[in-house]
Design a protein around this motif. Structure first.
Motif, PDB file in Angstrom:
ATOM      1  N   CYS A 147      -4.772  14.332   3.700  1.00 19.03           N
ATOM      2  CA  CYS A 147      -5.824  14.846   4.587  1.00 19.03           C
ATOM      3  C   CYS A 147      -7.071  15.243   3.813  1.00 19.03           C
ATOM      4  CB  CYS A 147      -5.293  16.035   5.384  1.00 19.03           C
ATOM      5  SG  CYS A 147      -4.060  15.591   6.644  1.00 19.03           S
ATOM      6  N   ARG A 148      -6.881  15.839   2.626  1.00 14.81           N
ATOM      7  CA  ARG A 148      -8.041  16.217   1.805  1.00 14.81           C
ATOM      8  C   ARG A 148      -8.807  14.985   1.352  1.00 14.81           C
ATOM      9  NH1 ARG A 148      -4.409  19.845  -0.566  1.00 14.81           N
ATOM     10  NH2 ARG A 148      -4.229  18.553  -2.451  1.00 14.81           N
ATOM     11  N   ARG A 149      -8.091  13.958   0.874  1.00 12.44           N
ATOM     12  CA  ARG A 149      -8.738  12.741   0.414  1.00 12.44           C
ATOM     13  C   ARG A 149      -9.417  12.011   1.571  1.00 12.44           C
ATOM     14  NH1 ARG A 149     -10.527  12.752  -4.128  1.00 12.44           N
ATOM     15  NH2 ARG A 149     -10.684  10.475  -4.047  1.00 12.44           N
ATOM     16  N   PHE A 150      -8.775  12.011   2.736  1.00  6.49           N
ATOM     17  CA  PHE A 150      -9.355  11.349   3.912  1.00  6.49           C
ATOM     18  C   PHE A 150     -10.686  12.008   4.280  1.00  6.49           C
ATOM     19  CE2 PHE A 150     -10.111  10.235   8.261  1.00  6.49           C
ATOM     20  CZ  PHE A 150      -9.529   8.995   8.441  1.00  6.49           C
ATOM     21  N   LEU A 186       0.806  -1.212   0.000  1.00  6.06           N
ATOM     22  CA  LEU A 186       0.000   0.000   0.000  1.00  6.06           C
ATOM     23  C   LEU A 186       0.845   1.270   0.000  1.00  6.06           C
ATOM     24  CD1 LEU A 186      -2.928  -0.900   2.435  1.00  6.06           C
ATOM     25  CD2 LEU A 186      -3.074  -0.502  -0.023  1.00  6.06           C
ATOM     26  N   GLU A 187       2.061   1.193   0.537  1.00  4.34           N
ATOM     27  CA  GLU A 187       2.902   2.388   0.610  1.00  4.34           C
ATOM     28  C   GLU A 187       3.663   2.643  -0.696  1.00  4.34           C
ATOM     29  OE1 GLU A 187       5.673  -0.915   1.033  1.00  4.34           O
ATOM     30  OE2 GLU A 187       3.645  -0.529   1.767  1.00  4.34           O
ATOM     31  N   GLY A 188       3.607   1.699  -1.643  1.00  8.18           N
ATOM     32  CA  GLY A 188       4.443   1.791  -2.831  1.00  8.18           C
ATOM     33  C   GLY A 188       3.682   2.135  -4.106  1.00  8.18           C
ATOM     34  N   ASP A 189       4.312   1.855  -5.231  1.00  3.33           N
ATOM     35  CA  ASP A 189       3.755   2.124  -6.553  1.00  3.33           C
ATOM     36  C   ASP A 189       2.697   1.078  -6.880  1.00  3.33           C
ATOM     37  OD1 ASP A 189       3.184   2.708  -9.167  1.00  3.33           O
ATOM     38  OD2 ASP A 189       5.202   2.306  -9.941  1.00  3.33           O
ATOM     39  N   ARG A 196      -6.515   4.222  14.884  1.00  2.00           N
ATOM     40  CA  ARG A 196      -7.138   3.565  16.027  1.00  2.00           C
ATOM     41  C   ARG A 196      -6.123   2.904  16.948  1.00  2.00           C
ATOM     42  NH1 ARG A 196     -11.997   0.490  12.758  1.00  2.00           N
ATOM     43  NH2 ARG A 196     -13.560   2.113  13.008  1.00  2.00           N
ATOM     44  N   THR A 197      -5.053   2.374  16.378  1.00  4.34           N
ATOM     45  CA  THR A 197      -4.195   1.470  17.141  1.00  4.34           C
ATOM     46  C   THR A 197      -2.801   2.004  17.418  1.00  4.34           C
ATOM     47  OG1 THR A 197      -3.491   0.369  15.092  1.00  4.34           O
ATOM     48  CG2 THR A 197      -5.412  -0.543  16.224  1.00  4.34           C
ATOM     49  N   THR A 198      -2.451   3.167  16.854  1.00  7.66           N
ATOM     50  CA  THR A 198      -1.118   3.717  17.084  1.00  7.66           C
ATOM     51  C   THR A 198      -1.212   5.198  17.453  1.00  7.66           C
ATOM     52  OG1 THR A 198      -0.625   4.563  14.849  1.00  7.66           O
ATOM     53  CG2 THR A 198      -0.326   2.192  15.220  1.00  7.66           C
ATOM     54  N   LYS A 199      -0.079   5.738  17.875  1.00  4.74           N
ATOM     55  CA  LYS A 199       0.018   7.175  18.153  1.00  4.74           C
ATOM     56  C   LYS A 199       0.867   7.870  17.100  1.00  4.74           C
ATOM     57  CE  LYS A 199      -0.681   6.727  23.140  1.00  4.74           C
ATOM     58  NZ  LYS A 199      -0.150   7.007  24.497  1.00  4.74           N
ATOM     59  N   LYS A 200       1.009   7.233  15.938  1.00  2.00           N
ATOM     60  CA  LYS A 200       1.777   7.825  14.858  1.00  2.00           C
ATOM     61  C   LYS A 200       1.145   9.135  14.397  1.00  2.00           C
ATOM     62  CE  LYS A 200       3.544   3.426  13.066  1.00  2.00           C
ATOM     63  NZ  LYS A 200       3.594   2.500  11.920  1.00  2.00           N
ATOM     64  N   SER A 201       1.976  10.033  13.908  1.00  2.00           N
ATOM     65  CA  SER A 201       1.476  11.318  13.415  1.00  2.00           C
ATOM     66  C   SER A 201       0.676  11.118  12.135  1.00  2.00           C
ATOM     67  CB  SER A 201       2.643  12.271  13.147  1.00  2.00           C
ATOM     68  OG  SER A 201       3.423  11.810  12.047  1.00  2.00           O
ATOM     69  N   ILE A 202      -0.185  12.086  11.830  1.00  5.87           N
ATOM     70  CA  ILE A 202      -0.965  12.043  10.597  1.00  5.87           C
ATOM     71  C   ILE A 202      -0.019  11.979   9.397  1.00  5.87           C
ATOM     72  CG2 ILE A 202      -2.686  13.235   9.185  1.00  5.87           C
ATOM     73  CD1 ILE A 202      -3.750  12.239  11.887  1.00  5.87           C
ATOM     74  N   ARG A 203       1.082  12.707   9.467  1.00  6.76           N
ATOM     75  CA  ARG A 203       2.064  12.714   8.377  1.00  6.76           C
ATOM     76  C   ARG A 203       2.645  11.312   8.161  1.00  6.76           C
ATOM     77  NH1 ARG A 203       7.674  16.305   8.248  1.00  6.76           N
ATOM     78  NH2 ARG A 203       8.422  15.556   6.211  1.00  6.76           N
ATOM     79  N   ASP A 204       3.054  10.670   9.249  1.00  2.00           N
ATOM     80  CA  ASP A 204       3.647   9.335   9.125  1.00  2.00           C
ATOM     81  C   ASP A 204       2.642   8.306   8.637  1.00  2.00           C
ATOM     82  OD1 ASP A 204       6.097  10.288   9.922  1.00  2.00           O
ATOM     83  OD2 ASP A 204       5.923   9.616  12.007  1.00  2.00           O
ATOM     84  N   ILE A 205       1.403   8.439   9.105  1.00  3.56           N
ATOM     85  CA  ILE A 205       0.365   7.511   8.647  1.00  3.56           C
ATOM     86  C   ILE A 205       0.118   7.690   7.157  1.00  3.56           C
ATOM     87  CG2 ILE A 205      -2.115   7.008   8.781  1.00  3.56           C
ATOM     88  CD1 ILE A 205      -1.893   7.472  11.821  1.00  3.56           C
ATOM     89  N   LYS A 227       2.671  10.713  -0.165  1.00  2.00           N
ATOM     90  CA  LYS A 227       3.850  11.512   0.187  1.00  2.00           C
ATOM     91  C   LYS A 227       3.457  12.925   0.600  1.00  2.00           C
ATOM     92  CE  LYS A 227       6.879   8.914  -2.919  1.00  2.00           C
ATOM     93  NZ  LYS A 227       7.764   8.968  -4.119  1.00  2.00           N
ATOM     94  N   ASP A 228       2.359  13.414   0.046  1.00  2.00           N
ATOM     95  CA  ASP A 228       1.875  14.767   0.331  1.00  2.00           C
ATOM     96  C   ASP A 228       0.831  14.690   1.445  1.00  2.00           C
ATOM     97  OD1 ASP A 228       0.519  17.216   0.375  1.00  2.00           O
ATOM     98  OD2 ASP A 228       0.812  17.548  -1.767  1.00  2.00           O
TER      99      ASP A 228
END
Length: 307
Positions: free
Chosen positions: A284-287, A213-216, A262-271, A278-279
């Motif tokens: 955030c807009r798509r979410f 999911l994180e890749g091409d 729900r399950t982590t405290k990762k930042s919105i950027r890292d998620i 990457k942007d």
């Protein structure tokens, strides 16, 4: 029947949450949305849903597939009208969780619910893929008994309670699928879903998307996974699933983002990066476009819903 058995056998079921809820005052949520599927048992009072404001009778069961927004009204009388975002902020004004042992004693309007995931080959959200609206199952003693077992065991301290919850959640999903088959609901959609089991190339695509999911995940990459041409892969995917691959990929990315919120405290950027964006601003807009609320408020929503 063989195809239906394959569907049921392929489903990965995960319990999410279960609550008994007192309705403190009536409200309408204009764009209720959840990633998980929800099955609701109306114990007392009124619930209405959908564009036609369809009523759920006391003792009836309402099934709300995950992944689609709907209008839902809880309680009798003139309701406050809120969007999903406003409801999250003001949830405690309208709902109060109570213990299952109080169920028979309460005189307030109330309902019980269980939320769960059901995924084909642990990749495709089954009920979402059917693209079906919420529907009333009606009075069903078997389903109601399963729900009450889940509600009781979910707060139990007895040994094996999590196993009991898991087994009964799987049983719950089987009974819902049986209801759909028995009443010949959404027959065409079920027939489409059965194609998942007839073409291993599609399963390869599902699995590749899930693991990357994180890749091409361009059509060019998917074409190489399925060993078809880049020009054909989009048509092929949509022919079998009813959705184009890039829309499916975005849904999978956003669903994983919800899980991380729900399950982590990762930042919105890292998620956002972890699910392929990457942007951060674009993520955030798509979410917000998909779920109707910002990612930060989704995290707050989940903390409130689990109180």
């Amino acid at each position: 029947m063989e195809d239906y058995n394959k569907i049921i056998e392929s489903l990965g079921v995960r319990y999410a949450k279960a609550k008994n809820i007192k309705i403190l005052q009536p409200l309408t949520i204009t764009n209720y949305y959840d990633v998980e599927n929800t099955i609701l048992l109306l114990n007392k009072g009124e619930v209405r849903f959908g564009e036609n404001d369809e009523a759920v009778n006391e003792g009836d069961i309402l099934f709300i597939p995950g992944g689609h927004s709907t209008t839902i009204t809880y309680g009798s009388g003139k309701p406050d009208v809120l969007n999903n975002d406003e409801f999250i902020t003001r949830r405690d004004d309208f709902f109060k969780t109570f213990h299952h042992s109080e169920l028979e004693d309460t005189i307030a309007e109330n309902f019980s619910y269980v939320s769960f995931e059901a995924k084909v080959f642990d990749s495709v959200n089954f009920f979402n893929s059917l693209d079906i609206p919420p529907f009333v199952i009606g009075k069903n003693d078997r389903l109601a008994a399963i729900m009450r077992t889940i509600l009781k065991e979910s707060v139990s301290e007895l040994a094996g309670n999590q196993r009991v919850v898991k087994i009964n959640t799987e049983y719950l999903v089987v009974e819902i699928v049986r209801h759909i088959i028995r009443n010949r609901l959404f027959v065409e959609q079920l027939a489409t879903n059965s194609t998942y089991f007839k073409d291993p190339r599609l399963i390869d695509i599902f699995n590749y998307i899930k693991e990357n999911l994180e890749g091409d995940l361009s059509n060019k990459v998917l074409a190489s996974v399925a060993n078809v041409s880049e020009d054909y892969v989009g048509q092929y995917f949509k022919m079998l699933t009813g959705i184009n691959p890039q829309d499916y990929i975005e849904y999978q990315r956003m669903e994983k983002a919800v899980g991380l919120l729900r399950t982590t405290k990762k930042s919105i950027r890292d998620i956002g990066k972890e699910v392929g964006y990457k942007d951060t601003a674009y993520f955030c807009r798509r979410f917000k476009m998909m779920f109707g609320i910002p990612a930060g408020k989704m995290r707050r929503r989940e903390s409130l819903m689990n109180i």
